[in-house]
Design a protein around this motif. Structure first.
Motif, PDB file in Angstrom:
ATOM      1  N   SER A 107       9.071  -2.846 -11.343  1.00  0.00           N
ATOM      2  CA  SER A 107       8.161  -3.727 -10.612  1.00  0.00           C
ATOM      3  C   SER A 107       6.777  -3.126 -10.406  1.00  0.00           C
ATOM      4  O   SER A 107       5.940  -3.739  -9.747  1.00  0.00           O
ATOM      5  N   ARG A 108       6.484  -1.934 -10.959  1.00  0.00           N
ATOM      6  CA  ARG A 108       5.212  -1.272 -10.712  1.00  0.00           C
ATOM      7  C   ARG A 108       4.359  -1.267 -11.969  1.00  0.00           C
ATOM      8  O   ARG A 108       4.788  -0.803 -13.040  1.00  0.00           O
ATOM      9  N   LEU A 109       3.148  -1.788 -11.846  1.00  0.00           N
ATOM     10  CA  LEU A 109       2.221  -1.905 -12.963  1.00  0.00           C
ATOM     11  C   LEU A 109       0.960  -1.110 -12.665  1.00  0.00           C
ATOM     12  O   LEU A 109       0.381  -1.229 -11.582  1.00  0.00           O
ATOM     13  N   LEU A 110       0.546  -0.304 -13.629  1.00  0.00           N
ATOM     14  CA  LEU A 110      -0.689   0.475 -13.537  1.00  0.00           C
ATOM     15  C   LEU A 110      -1.740  -0.175 -14.424  1.00  0.00           C
ATOM     16  O   LEU A 110      -1.518  -0.392 -15.616  1.00  0.00           O
ATOM     17  N   ILE A 111      -2.885  -0.500 -13.822  1.00  0.00           N
ATOM     18  CA  ILE A 111      -3.999  -1.133 -14.534  1.00  0.00           C
ATOM     19  C   ILE A 111      -5.172  -0.164 -14.530  1.00  0.00           C
ATOM     20  O   ILE A 111      -5.618   0.270 -13.464  1.00  0.00           O
ATOM     21  N   GLN A 112      -5.667   0.176 -15.706  1.00  0.00           N
ATOM     22  CA  GLN A 112      -6.797   1.090 -15.825  1.00  0.00           C
ATOM     23  C   GLN A 112      -8.036   0.313 -16.243  1.00  0.00           C
ATOM     24  O   GLN A 112      -8.039  -0.376 -17.265  1.00  0.00           O
ATOM     25  N   SER A 113      -9.071   0.425 -15.444  1.00  0.00           N
ATOM     26  CA  SER A 113     -10.301  -0.312 -15.709  1.00  0.00           C
ATOM     27  C   SER A 113     -11.222   0.504 -16.600  1.00  0.00           C
ATOM     28  O   SER A 113     -10.961   1.661 -16.921  1.00  0.00           O
ATOM     29  N   THR A 114     -12.339  -0.114 -16.972  1.00  0.00           N
ATOM     30  CA  THR A 114     -13.337   0.560 -17.787  1.00  0.00           C
ATOM     31  C   THR A 114     -14.512   1.044 -16.947  1.00  0.00           C
ATOM     32  O   THR A 114     -15.605   1.237 -17.476  1.00  0.00           O
ATOM     33  N   HIS A 115     -14.286   1.229 -15.634  1.00  0.00           N
ATOM     34  CA  HIS A 115     -15.350   1.729 -14.783  1.00  0.00           C
ATOM     35  C   HIS A 115     -15.794   3.116 -15.245  1.00  0.00           C
ATOM     36  O   HIS A 115     -15.006   3.875 -15.818  1.00  0.00           O
ATOM     37  N   ASP A 116     -17.061   3.448 -14.948  1.00  0.00           N
ATOM     38  CA  ASP A 116     -17.533   4.807 -15.225  1.00  0.00           C
ATOM     39  C   ASP A 116     -16.818   5.825 -14.348  1.00  0.00           C
ATOM     40  O   ASP A 116     -16.575   6.953 -14.768  1.00  0.00           O
ATOM     41  N   SER A 117     -16.473   5.428 -13.128  1.00  0.00           N
ATOM     42  CA  SER A 117     -15.681   6.288 -12.249  1.00  0.00           C
ATOM     43  C   SER A 117     -14.213   5.944 -12.412  1.00  0.00           C
ATOM     44  O   SER A 117     -13.867   4.807 -12.746  1.00  0.00           O
ATOM     45  N   PRO A 118     -13.314   6.907 -12.191  1.00  0.00           N
ATOM     46  CA  PRO A 118     -11.873   6.623 -12.374  1.00  0.00           C
ATOM     47  C   PRO A 118     -11.350   5.667 -11.313  1.00  0.00           C
ATOM     48  O   PRO A 118     -11.118   6.047 -10.171  1.00  0.00           O
ATOM     49  N   THR A 119     -11.167   4.412 -11.689  1.00  0.00           N
ATOM     50  CA  THR A 119     -10.658   3.390 -10.786  1.00  0.00           C
ATOM     51  C   THR A 119      -9.397   2.779 -11.382  1.00  0.00           C
ATOM     52  O   THR A 119      -9.401   2.319 -12.523  1.00  0.00           O
ATOM     53  N   LEU A 120      -8.339   2.800 -10.598  1.00  0.00           N
ATOM     54  CA  LEU A 120      -7.055   2.259 -11.029  1.00  0.00           C
ATOM     55  C   LEU A 120      -6.600   1.180 -10.061  1.00  0.00           C
ATOM     56  O   LEU A 120      -7.072   1.118  -8.918  1.00  0.00           O
ATOM     57  N   TYR A 121      -5.664   0.359 -10.518  1.00  0.00           N
ATOM     58  CA  TYR A 121      -5.069  -0.681  -9.686  1.00  0.00           C
ATOM     59  C   TYR A 121      -3.560  -0.570  -9.818  1.00  0.00           C
ATOM     60  O   TYR A 121      -3.028  -0.460 -10.932  1.00  0.00           O
ATOM     61  N   LEU A 122      -2.877  -0.605  -8.689  1.00  0.00           N
ATOM     62  CA  LEU A 122      -1.420  -0.545  -8.654  1.00  0.00           C
ATOM     63  C   LEU A 122      -0.897  -1.896  -8.167  1.00  0.00           C
ATOM     64  O   LEU A 122      -1.154  -2.292  -7.033  1.00  0.00           O
ATOM     65  N   TYR A 123      -0.192  -2.579  -9.044  1.00  0.00           N
ATOM     66  CA  TYR A 123       0.385  -3.875  -8.707  1.00  0.00           C
ATOM     67  C   TYR A 123       1.893  -3.703  -8.582  1.00  0.00           C
ATOM     68  O   TYR A 123       2.541  -3.108  -9.457  1.00  0.00           O
ATOM     69  N   THR A 124       2.459  -4.232  -7.507  1.00  0.00           N
ATOM     70  CA  THR A 124       3.895  -4.162  -7.279  1.00  0.00           C
ATOM     71  C   THR A 124       4.440  -5.574  -7.214  1.00  0.00           C
ATOM     72  O   THR A 124       4.060  -6.349  -6.339  1.00  0.00           O
ATOM     73  N   ALA A 125       5.312  -5.901  -8.154  1.00  0.00           N
ATOM     74  CA  ALA A 125       5.909  -7.233  -8.181  1.00  0.00           C
ATOM     75  C   ALA A 125       6.978  -7.342  -7.109  1.00  0.00           C
ATOM     76  O   ALA A 125       7.498  -6.342  -6.601  1.00  0.00           O
ATOM     77  N   ASP A 126       7.308  -8.570  -6.763  1.00  0.00           N
ATOM     78  CA  ASP A 126       8.383  -8.796  -5.816  1.00  0.00           C
ATOM     79  C   ASP A 126       9.686  -8.258  -6.383  1.00  0.00           C
ATOM     80  O   ASP A 126       9.967  -8.429  -7.568  1.00  0.00           O
ATOM     81  N   PRO A 127      10.523  -7.571  -5.583  1.00  0.00           N
ATOM     82  CA  PRO A 127      11.768  -7.025  -6.122  1.00  0.00           C
ATOM     83  C   PRO A 127      12.650  -8.061  -6.791  1.00  0.00           C
ATOM     84  O   PRO A 127      13.280  -7.798  -7.804  1.00  0.00           O
TER      85      PRO A 127
END
Length: 595
Positions: free
Chosen positions: A415-435
């Protein structure tokens, strides 16, 4: 997400390569190869590289996992009780490849390019096990298979691709033959006299089992199915929609072409074909992403499309929650629930660019259960589509502030998704789906909330020089009973991050390297073998014969400043020397009844 643990002592000033089983991490620090244990963060090996080694053009790779024991330990009673580990790591530059073994500090292997008549080494990988190394030469002129046991080499001429990201080659999956699923047969895509050729090579000898002239005109890749029964080969998009399915022995089973579109004026790209191909976890589905912004999921029984996932320029999906990211003047990021219909931003079209090349499904990511799919359509590069494969509808749609370049589901947490953006600074997004959303047993209408943004700009120093930072992020392949962790870095540094905090680890005597730190759960459930004794070595000669059991000795101290855990003497009787005949070491703790 509860906490983010980024400790300064876990930073490093060099590129990194974590092992497949998340037991070690290798990095280059100057002219030295450093290997650290991810359990204790202690430096396991610090290897000096020769001055002739080109550090700036180096690449690192780990061997496939195996269950062979650590050389420092006494032979175990059952080798199968040892968890799989990657024991060898290679470091390669344009001319030389060096291989090192964590079990034996005196062992190493050097593979030299010789005169370099076939060009430089452009890609180096381990083969089907830790005793084989594959070296691709420049101009894709050949692939050399080196045996680290015998020194024997096998040369394969005219591979079509350089082998990076496993493009154009792959080992047949065979679970019973290898811990990591690598099997016996190597499939290699070659190009000879203007004809695409599929080579099926035998294990060990790499003798040609079968040579197949493909039905494609310009094949772009091959993919083994997860059960090793099928081999998918797809043609270049400019030649139309062409997908060929071969059996494991090289026979053409079916050719799949594009059906004429009734919406030619709407899509405007009739004639372009396949952009991505992936086998869905399990053995029942094959996903094909096309330039027409549609994902076709084929059944492996008939290889006919059974599901279509369409990506529209305007989002109007009542069953899905649409979250849009907002960034204020101070750089603070937040997500709001967007009203539908919503129109995400389109890809920027440069001068003299038709915009046709900036569309199509370029990223498809499936979770480990095959119940959730995350996709990106290049025409809207800031939009993440998250599909529920139980209801066959979008469940959540994320509209980010900037485009993203990677989607990764956690290898153990579905249920855990890691999204990596193209920002110049290291910016990530953590998405957690419903169990329940990620469960095969039940599909509900409950939707998860927005993702959590994670900015690590304060944890990094920009790389020296004028070159921009090339940020990469990946999950560590931790087990399901361990807390998730990830490694983030650029070409000159990396940092380890625990979104939910670190696991508490106990230290045991009698083991070295990564075997010196294991969770108490692994010891009690038998997943990790009982370590040999030190304090009771003198009694082993007669007690072990009478009792027939191993007893562990636990130190009171813990690792990394964690709080000490008392009452070990009440649970593990060895400290008191109370070991009775035929009595479990867990006699008074109740654990003998639990396990």
């Amino acid at each position: 997400m509860e906490t983010v643990d980024v400790s300064p002592q876990y930073k490093a000033t060099s590129p990194s390569a974590p092992s497949p089983t998340a037991s070690h991490i290798a990095c280059l620090s100057g002219a030295r190869l450093q290997i650290r244990s991810l359990a204790t963060f202690e430096l396991v090996r610090n290897i000096s590289l020769p001055s002739s080694h080109d550090v700036r053009r180096s690449q690192l790779a780990w061997s496939p996992p195996s269950t062979s024991p650590n050389g420092a330990l006494t032979p175990p009673r059952r080798l199968s009780t040892f968890p799989p580990r990657s024991h060898r790591v290679l470091v390669a530059d344009d001319d030389t490849t060096r291989v090192y073994d964590l079990r034996d500090e005196k062992w190493n292997a050097v593979i030299n390019n010789g005169s370099g008549g076939m060009g430089k080494n452009i890609n180096v990988e381990f083969g089907r096990d830790e005793n084989e190394v594959l070296v691709w030469s420049d101009f894709v002129s050949r692939v050399m298979v080196w045996s680290l046991k015998t020194g024997r080499t096998v040369e394969i001429r005219d591979p079509k691709f350089s082998g990076k990201e496993s493009r154009g080659w792959g080992y047949r999956r065979c679970v019973e033959e290898g811990v990591d699923g690598r099997g016996s047969v190597l499939a290699l895509l070659c190009r000879s006299l203007g004809v695409d050729v599929l080579m099926l090579l035998a294990p060990g000898t790499y003798a040609v089992i079968k040579r197949v002239e493909l039905a494609t005109q310009d094949a772009q890749g091959i993919r083994w199915s997860r059960d090793g029964r099928w081999l998918a080969v797809w043609d270049a998009a400019s030649l139309g929609y062409g997908l060929c399915i071969y059996t494991a022995d090289g026979h053409l089973y079916r050719t799949i072409s594009h059906d004429p579109s009734d919406e030619l004026d709407k899509w405007g790209i009739e004639g372009l074909g396949i952009k991505t191909v992936q086998w869905v976890p399990g053995n029942e589905w094959l996903a094909v992403g096309g330039w027409d912004r549609r994902v076709r999921i084929l059944s492996t029984k008939t290889f006919s499309p059974v599901v279509y996932l369409d990506h529209t320029t305007q989002i109007q999906v009542p069953s899905a929650s649409v979250y849009a990211e907002q960034v204020d003047a101070r750089g603070f990021r937040s997500f709001v629930l967007a009203q539908q219909p919503a129109t995400p931003p389109k890809a920027l079209v440069e001068k003299n660019d038709t915009g046709l090349m900036k569309q199509g499904i370029s990223i498809m990511a499936f979770n480990k259960d095959g119940t959730i799919c995350a996709t990106r359509d290049d025409s809207t590069p800031t939009t993440v589509w998250i599909w529920d494969l139980c209801t066959l509808q979008p469940r959540t749609i994320l509209i980010l502030h900037s485009p993203f370049k990677a989607l990764q589901w956690h290898p153990s947490y579905p249920s855990r998704l890691l999204i990596q953006s193209t920002h110049d600074s290291p910016t990530l997004y953590l998405y957690t789906a419903d169990p329940f959303f990620s469960s095969k047993s039940s599909c509900t209408n409950s939707a998860a909330g927005p993702p959590t943004s994670l900015s690590l700009s304060d944890s990094f120093i920009k790389p020296a020089g004028s070159a921009p930072a090339n940020w990469t992020a990946r999950w560590l392949n931790t087990e399901a009973d361990k807390k998730s962790a990830m490694v983030i870095g650029h070409q000159q540094g990396y940092v380890l991050v625990w979104p939910d905090g670190k696991d508490q680890v106990l230290r045991f005597e009698g083991q070295e390297g990564d075997e010196s730190d294991d969770s108490l759960y692994d010891i009690l459930t038998g997943r990790t073998p009982v370590p040999p004794l030190r304090d009771s070595a003198r009694r082993r000669s007669h007690d072990s014969e009478e009792v027939g059991e191993d007893v562990i000795d636990i130190q009171k101290e813990t690792v990394q400043g964690l709080e000490s855990i008392g009452n070990f003497e009440d649970t593990f009787r060895e400290k008191r020397g109370i070991v009775s005949r035929g009595r479990s070491v867990f006699d008074e703790s109740g654990l003998d009844e639990m396990f």
